[in-house]
Design an enzyme around this catalytic site. Structure first.
Site, PDB file in Angstrom:
ATOM      1  N   PHE A  23       0.789  -1.225   0.000  1.00 33.44           N
ATOM      2  CA  PHE A  23       0.000   0.000   0.000  1.00 33.44           C
ATOM      3  C   PHE A  23       0.825   1.282   0.000  1.00 33.44           C
ATOM      4  O   PHE A  23       0.275   2.359  -0.201  1.00 33.44           O
ATOM      5  CB  PHE A  23      -0.931   0.014   1.226  1.00 33.44           C
ATOM      6  N   ASP A  75       6.354  -9.516  11.880  1.00 35.50           N
ATOM      7  CA  ASP A  75       4.933  -9.617  11.511  1.00 35.50           C
ATOM      8  C   ASP A  75       4.460 -11.030  11.811  1.00 35.50           C
ATOM      9  O   ASP A  75       5.207 -11.992  11.612  1.00 35.50           O
ATOM     10  CB  ASP A  75       4.745  -9.314  10.016  1.00 35.50           C
ATOM     11  N   SER A 128       4.511  -8.497  17.596  1.00 37.01           N
ATOM     12  CA  SER A 128       5.462  -7.425  17.864  1.00 37.01           C
ATOM     13  C   SER A 128       5.820  -7.280  19.344  1.00 37.01           C
ATOM     14  O   SER A 128       7.010  -7.179  19.678  1.00 37.01           O
ATOM     15  CB  SER A 128       4.906  -6.103  17.314  1.00 37.01           C
ATOM     16  N   HIS A 148      -3.232  -0.742  13.237  1.00 33.19           N
ATOM     17  CA  HIS A 148      -3.556   0.670  13.410  1.00 33.19           C
ATOM     18  C   HIS A 148      -4.594   0.952  14.496  1.00 33.19           C
ATOM     19  O   HIS A 148      -5.141   2.055  14.561  1.00 33.19           O
ATOM     20  CB  HIS A 148      -4.037   1.258  12.071  1.00 33.19           C
ATOM     21  N   HIS A 173       4.337   5.445   9.942  1.00 28.94           N
ATOM     22  CA  HIS A 173       3.531   5.525   8.715  1.00 28.94           C
ATOM     23  C   HIS A 173       2.063   5.739   9.051  1.00 28.94           C
ATOM     24  O   HIS A 173       1.595   5.394  10.135  1.00 28.94           O
ATOM     25  CB  HIS A 173       3.692   4.246   7.899  1.00 28.94           C
TER      26      HIS A 173
END
Length: 216
Positions: A23, A75, A128, A148, A173
């Site tokens: 993305f 990840d 994470s 997010h 980001h």
């Protein structure tokens, strides 16, 4: 043996980045690469949280290769919230048909192989916060681009930002000051980093923020 660092990727690396599933826009990718090239001068690993299919990993890996260090990418490869079935960013081509859940790891590995950068990346497959707890060394760069939600963004910030070496870079980001443009969790950890007094802003490129850790 490291090469002379460059603030821009070569044509082949840029083409591999553009061809990879993901993305990140090119402009933000170039800003990320410039940050990675600068941070690579510290000789420390460059780490990203949120691999997906390896689009941004290509840039970090090439910058690490040039600097004579390594890129680490963390990840669980099961997709974040907005990538699950029924959500805006779901991609059925990265669903494991045998178990019926997302698995971006095979696509990620193919991405790195096509780019010729496998040997410059350490892929950590896991959550994470768990990875951050067992990581003992300093990092030249931390790129936060994972889940997010406030929970995930906060965990990524609290787990990894303290590991950025003095003079190293924290890159975040999807920072959107205006809620109409996107979710607010990355923006909140960006503000938290600035308010901590540990970081100063270096650059802004669309939704990408680059911060430098100040000397203690």
């Amino acid at each position: 043996m490291s090469e002379q660092p460059s603030a821009e990727p070569g044509a082949e690396v840029l083409a591999a980045f553009e061809a990879a599933k993901g993305f990140m826009p090119v402009g933000e990718g170039l800003a990320l690469y410039a940050a990675a090239a600068e941070a690579g001068k510290l000789g420390l690993p460059l780490l990203e949280v949120g691999t997906y299919c390896g689009r941004s990993t290509i840039l970090l890996a090439d910058a690490a290769r040039r600097a004579g260090t390594v890129a680490v990418t963390v990840d669980h490869h099961r997709g974040s919230e907005e990538q699950q079935p029924g959500w805006e960013y779901h991609d059925p081509t990265v669903v494991d048909p045998e178990v019926g859940v997302m698995d971006t790891l095979p696509t990620f590995r193919r991405t790195l192989r096509k780019a010729g950068l496998e040997e410059h990346v350490i892929a950590v497959v896991g959550r994470s916060p768990q990875a951050a707890k067992v990581w003992g060394g300093e990092l030249g760069l931390v790129f936060v681009d994972g889940g997010h939600t406030d929970e995930h963004a906060t965990n990524d910030y609290e787990g990894w930002a303290p590991k950025v070496a003095p003079g190293g870079l924290l890159v975040i980001h999807d920072v959107f000051p205006d809620p109409a443009d996107g979710g607010q969790a990355p923006y909140r950890i960006y503000l938290r980093a600035l308010e901590s007094g540990d970081f100063e802003e270096v650059s802004v490129t669309d939704s990408l923020r680059v911060l430098r850790r100040l000397p203690a």
